[in-house]
Enzyme design. Structure first.
Site, mmCIF file in Angstrom:
data_model
loop_
_atom_site.group_PDB
_atom_site.id
_atom_site.type_symbol
_atom_site.label_atom_id
_atom_site.label_comp_id
_atom_site.label_asym_id
_atom_site.label_seq_id
_atom_site.Cartn_x
_atom_site.Cartn_y
_atom_site.Cartn_z
ATOM 1 N N ALA A 180 0.891 -1.121 -0.177
ATOM 2 C CA ALA A 180 0.002 -0.046 -0.063
ATOM 3 C C ALA A 180 0.997 1.108 0.159
ATOM 4 O O ALA A 180 0.414 2.289 -0.674
ATOM 5 C CB ALA A 180 -0.941 0.001 1.312
ATOM 6 N N ASP A 181 2.025 1.218 0.847
ATOM 7 C CA ASP A 181 3.058 2.386 0.715
ATOM 8 C C ASP A 181 3.383 2.505 -0.658
ATOM 9 O O ASP A 181 3.725 3.750 -1.212
ATOM 10 C CB ASP A 181 4.023 2.183 1.657
ATOM 11 C CG ASP A 181 3.800 2.381 3.154
ATOM 12 O OD1 ASP A 181 2.628 3.451 3.233
ATOM 13 O OD2 ASP A 181 4.340 1.788 4.182
ATOM 14 N N ASP A 182 3.949 1.507 -1.195
ATOM 15 C CA ASP A 182 4.461 1.648 -2.533
ATOM 16 C C ASP A 182 3.781 2.166 -3.860
ATOM 17 O O ASP A 182 3.834 3.057 -4.619
ATOM 18 C CB ASP A 182 5.079 0.083 -2.972
ATOM 19 C CG ASP A 182 6.593 -0.047 -2.408
ATOM 20 O OD1 ASP A 182 7.192 0.733 -2.152
ATOM 21 O OD2 ASP A 182 6.703 -1.367 -2.396
ATOM 22 N N GLY A 185 3.134 5.790 -3.059
ATOM 23 C CA GLY A 185 4.108 6.467 -3.321
ATOM 24 C C GLY A 185 4.218 6.692 -4.960
ATOM 25 O O GLY A 185 4.518 7.871 -5.456
#
Length: 396
Positions: A180-182, A185
């Site tokens: 989810a972060d990737d 980003g």
């Protein structure tokens, strides 16, 4: 085409296609730093704002022989660092004086935090009207849940993605990477570039709102539509819902993954594994038949794989034009000549003088090549230079 031919017209005087773009990185943990890492890798001058003596990103394990964290070195490379404590009014004022010198600001604090510091979009826009201001958060800048904090696994679970990951009879499982972060980003970087393009045409800046939840839902293969219309969904483990055979199969010394998407490829596979009788047999001839007959299809393929090594199985399958690979570890991938030729491991000098093979840049540009230029800076390492340049430019 070989590598030399691809880069035949490459320029050597630029850091990448974003050379000349300056980004202020007011982020923490992974989603925001990943957005600015992408921009830095593409050649932008990214100035990272960090607390004096910052420990953010000092996550174990350390890269052997360096004493430095893989986490920070991976996502903070190619950046410069300025030490500012945004809890202090004087340092907040310094950051505002930096705003006129940058094209993009990226932040990933909980909504309201930057506004509370007097550093929100309206505050920064007042000193640079055409600023592109990217906010990444768990649930966005507006909506009933905008106030909620969001970490990667929480967003994976909230989105519904986790409900489909894992074995059919097991429990939901999160992704082993910061998925989810990737994804947030990447969309943060895409949003910044789209807003810069709009600014180039119109002179207008804008606020770019990236919610981790939105990006996970967008990148979930349209499953939100299926959920909204009542289509039942289940976990498939290693198998694919719409193609058979597509599965992991045990060999004598390891596992391979094989996917057969076309009926003509099934006929090739049937011949290869010594079962030409199944090429056009009922229950096997078409993909729809194979889907309804998964257990038998898997059993036939598994029997053939079990009798040989993974390397032998993959070599035979690939020679026949089929899509197969050993199931590898990252250590295996790091030794792959193709991975090395693609420069996905970049020997990089780190700030303490040590060297480490950092993950390379993902996109290749024939005219404006990108590379890992240096490792993550020590926190605050470039403060004097950055603030000195600001004074020389008259932004004091």
């Amino acid at each position: 085409m070989d590598r030399e031919e691809f880069y035949r017209e490459a320029r050597t005087d630029l850091t990448g296609p974003l050379a000349g773009v300056r980004v202020l990185d007011v982020t923490k943990v992974w989603s925001g730093p990943m957005a600015t890492c992408v921009l830095a890798d593409l050649g932008a001058d990214v100035i990272r704002v960090e607390m004096p003596g910052n420990r953010d990103g000092q996550v174990p394990p350390r890269i052997p022989d360096t004493g430095l964290s893989w986490f920070r070195e991976t996502v903070q490379r190619n950046k410069r660092s300025v030490a500012l404590d945004l809890r202090r009014e004087a340092d907040r004022e310094t950051l505002l004086r930096l705003i006129p010198t940058v094209d993009v600001l990226v932040e990933n604090y909980k909504p309201g935090t930057m506004d509370g510091w007097g550093l929100g979009y309206r505050d920064c826009r007042a000193v640079r009207p055409d600023l592109v201001y990217v906010s990444i958060s768990g649930f966005g800048q507006y909506g009933p849940d905008a106030h909620r904090p969001g970490y990667d696994p929480v967003v994976q679970a909230t989105s519904g993605w986790m409900s489909l990951n894992g074995e059919p009879d097991g429990r939901p499982v999160r992704a082993p990477t910061f998925l989810a972060d990737d994804v947030a980003g990447l969309h943060g970087a895409i949003g910044a570039l789209a807003a810069l393009r709009h600014r180039d045409r119109t002179g207008e800046g804008q606020h770019v709102d990236v919610a981790m939840l939105d990006t996970m839902l967008f990148q979930s293969a349209g499953f939100l539509t299926l959920g909204a219309t009542g289509v039942p969904m289940r976990r498939w483990g290693d198998e694919a819902e719409s193609v058979a055979p597509a599965n992991g199969y045990d060999c004598a010394d390891g596992q391979i993954y094989l996917a057969v998407a076309l009926n003509k490829h099934w006929r090739v596979l049937a011949e290869l594994i010594g079962r030409p009788d199944l090429a056009r047999a009922p229950g096997f001839a078409t993909n729809d038949e194979r889907l309804a007959n998964r257990a038998a299809v898997n059993a036939v393929v598994a029997r053939w794989c079990h009798e040989r090594t993974a390397a032998d199985a993959v070599a035979r399958l690939c020679a026949a034009g089929l899509t197969a690979t050993p199931v590898r570890t990252f250590a295996d991938a790091a030794e792959d000549p193709h991975v090395l030729e693609r420069e996905m491991l970049a020997p990089t000098r780190l700030h303490n003088g040590s060297t480490a093979p950092l993950t390379g840049t993902a996109v290749k540009f024939s005219r404006t090549p990108t590379r890992v230029r240096h490792g993550a800076p020590a926190p605050g390492a470039d403060t004097e230079e950055i603030l000195g340049d600001m004074r020389l430019d008259g932004h004091v």
